[in-house]
Scaffold this active site. Structure first.
Site, short mmCIF file in Angstrom:
data_model
loop_
_atom_site.label_atom_id
_atom_site.label_comp_id
_atom_site.label_asym_id
_atom_site.label_seq_id
_atom_site.Cartn_x
_atom_site.Cartn_y
_atom_site.Cartn_z
N ASP A 99 0.75 -1.13 0.10
CA ASP A 99 0.05 -0.05 0.11
C ASP A 99 0.75 1.16 0.03
O ASP A 99 0.48 2.39 0.32
CB ASP A 99 -0.96 -0.10 1.25
CG ASP A 99 -0.33 -0.20 2.48
OD1 ASP A 99 1.15 0.08 2.83
OD2 ASP A 99 -0.99 -0.82 3.32
N GLU A 121 -0.64 -8.88 -1.11
CA GLU A 121 -1.03 -8.25 0.17
C GLU A 121 -2.29 -7.58 -0.08
O GLU A 121 -2.45 -6.49 0.39
CB GLU A 121 0.00 -7.49 0.80
CG GLU A 121 -0.46 -7.36 2.54
CD GLU A 121 0.74 -6.49 3.15
OE1 GLU A 121 1.50 -7.27 3.87
OE2 GLU A 121 0.60 -5.31 3.02
N GLU A 135 -1.97 5.34 2.78
CA GLU A 135 -1.96 3.82 2.60
C GLU A 135 -3.33 3.22 2.21
O GLU A 135 -3.40 2.43 1.35
CB GLU A 135 -1.22 2.69 3.37
CG GLU A 135 0.30 3.20 3.71
CD GLU A 135 0.60 4.42 4.49
OE1 GLU A 135 1.86 4.67 4.68
OE2 GLU A 135 -0.28 4.95 5.18
N HIS A 209 6.33 5.96 12.47
CA HIS A 209 6.43 6.66 11.27
C HIS A 209 5.40 6.94 10.63
O HIS A 209 5.40 8.05 9.60
CB HIS A 209 7.41 5.88 10.01
CG HIS A 209 6.42 4.62 9.63
ND1 HIS A 209 6.15 3.44 10.40
CD2 HIS A 209 5.82 4.57 8.34
CE1 HIS A 209 5.29 2.84 9.50
NE2 HIS A 209 5.37 3.42 8.52
N ARG A 211 2.37 9.22 8.98
CA ARG A 211 2.10 10.46 8.51
C ARG A 211 1.01 11.12 9.54
O ARG A 211 0.91 12.16 9.83
CB ARG A 211 1.69 10.66 7.22
CG ARG A 211 3.08 10.63 6.25
CD ARG A 211 2.56 10.67 4.71
NE ARG A 211 3.96 10.38 3.96
CZ ARG A 211 4.50 11.39 3.36
NH1 ARG A 211 4.18 12.70 3.75
NH2 ARG A 211 5.52 11.14 2.61
N HIS A 242 12.94 6.34 12.73
CA HIS A 242 12.85 6.51 11.11
C HIS A 242 13.71 7.80 10.67
O HIS A 242 13.59 8.99 11.28
CB HIS A 242 11.24 6.58 10.77
CG HIS A 242 10.92 6.58 9.46
ND1 HIS A 242 10.79 7.57 8.43
CD2 HIS A 242 10.32 5.64 8.75
CE1 HIS A 242 10.63 7.20 7.31
NE2 HIS A 242 10.27 5.86 7.38
#
Length: 391
Positions: A99, A121, A135, A209, A211, A242
């Protein structure tokens, strides 16, 4: 005898590379398929770690990563580069994974060239287009473009069926992350050489990580870690930071300097597996770690309000705790203070795979091309049986 079919795999981030590496290996082993590897390098350094571990040399490397890149930057550079590469290479099939932005843009570039798309996936959903961001929409839009769908679990398969994907285009495979995990563990793994001495303390391993968590939600997570360090003198936090500056600025401001908070650079994949094996508890907003940690018998607290991987929560291997400081502290403290509660999560069943997902994916591709008469046996179903997979 017909010419071998060319199958292009496209990926650009470390999680994509980990999960696509077993597929690349299985394609290489197929006598009638020729793999072609295209990478966008959406995450340059972290991608290169995985390419080296699995011995993958890309046929095309777009190298699009730039400092402080936006989603628009990634999308435009990836689309231009992939469109040109696919027009030149003309594969018979394009395979994308998961994704990430590279996933959707790879599928879109293939669609523009009228090249069929397979989605590894497939079918993961939260039903909230902003969680996780971007995603959730990347995978939904990839589903609309894909011709073949490889859901990892029966729940993901049902999502695809509810959305109208024809059942004959869906192949239940398990998750390739378990293939990768088993392959790396078989080699023997050791923690990062520069891991600080924890003084015999229990390790709490942390990654963040997402967003949608940038800013105050991240700060609340890190303040919760400070609370746990104060409450439990026998723990040490190992934080794989990250590289994105939006994460680094906040974690450094809150945790840097605490004697039992160790901020480390993201280890390569094999040492990170060793870290997970050593951890007493894992806190993460990652998707892949939700799948890997249960296979290692490690409880996971998921720093999100919603997950596209509810199988782990249902199996008892993971628990959603969000980003609320008090809630994180309460849930982590329960596992740190109660050995029985910790053991119950550590013993829970891993629902995500058996190490044969890539094998099923390649058999499904060969079946779709008409190179073999038999589709793969669905994940979770005894070999040689027919009919749909169990619910």
């Amino acid at each position: 005898m017909s010419a071998p079919r060319r199958v292009a795999t496209i990926f650009g981030t470390r999680p994509e590379a980990v999960k696509m590496a077993p597929v690349v290996a299985a394609l290489r082993a197929a006598p009638d398929l020729v793999p072609v590897v295209l990478v966008t390098a959406q995450h340059r350094e972290m991608l290169d770690q995985v390419l080296g571990v699995f011995g993958i040399t890309p046929d095309r490397d777009l190298d699009i990563m730039q400092p402080e890149q936006t989603l628009v930057d990634i999308a435009t550079r990836a689309l231009q580069g992939l469109a040109a590469a696919l027009a030149e290479l003309r594969p018979d099939l394009v395979v994308v994974q998961g994704d990430a932005h590279t996933t959707f843009i790879g599928a879109l570039a293939a669609y523009y060239q009228r090249i069929p798309v397979a989605h590894v996936e497939a079918g993961l959903r939260t039903a909230d287009k902003y969680q996780p961001f971007p995603e959730e929409m990347n995978r939904r839009m990839t589903t609309a473009l894909a011709d073949l769908h490889f859901p990892p679990t029966a729940w993901a398969r049902e999502n695809l069926l509810r959305e109208g994907v024809p059942p004959e285009r869906i192949f239940l495979t398990g998750n390739t992350v378990i293939d990768a995990l088993q392959a790396i563990r078989a080699r023997g793994v050791a923690p990062p050489a520069d891991l600080p001495d924890l003084g015999g303390r229990r390790m709490v391993l942390v990654t963040t990580h997402r967003r949608e968590h940038w800013g105050e939600p991240l700060r609340q997570i890190y303040l919760a870690l400070l609370d746990l360090l104060e409450q439990f003198p026998d723990i040490a936090v190992v934080f794989s930071v990250h590289p994105n500056p939006a994460v680094r600025r906040v974690v450094t401001a809150v945790l840097d300097g605490h004697p039992r908070a160790h901020l480390i650079e993201p280890p390569e994949y094999a040492p990170f597996i060793a870290l997970m094996e050593r951890a007493y508890l894992i806190l993460t907003d990652s998707g892949g770690i939700q799948e890997e940690a249960p296979a290692l018998g490690r409880p996971v607290l998921v720093l999100r309000e919603k997950t596209e991987r509810p199988e782990g929560v249902a199996a008892g291997t993971a628990r959603l705790v969000g980003t609320d400081r008090a809630r994180i502290v309460a849930e982590a403290a329960r596992l740190l203070a109660d050995p029985a509660a910790h053991a119950a999560m550590a013993r829970a069943r891993n629902p995500y795979g058996d190490g044969r997902a890539a094998e099923r994916i390649v058999q499904a591709i060969r079946y779709w091309f008409g190179l073999t008469p038999d589709p793969p046996t669905p994940f979770g179903q005894p070999a040689g049986t027919d009919g749909p997979p169990p619910p």
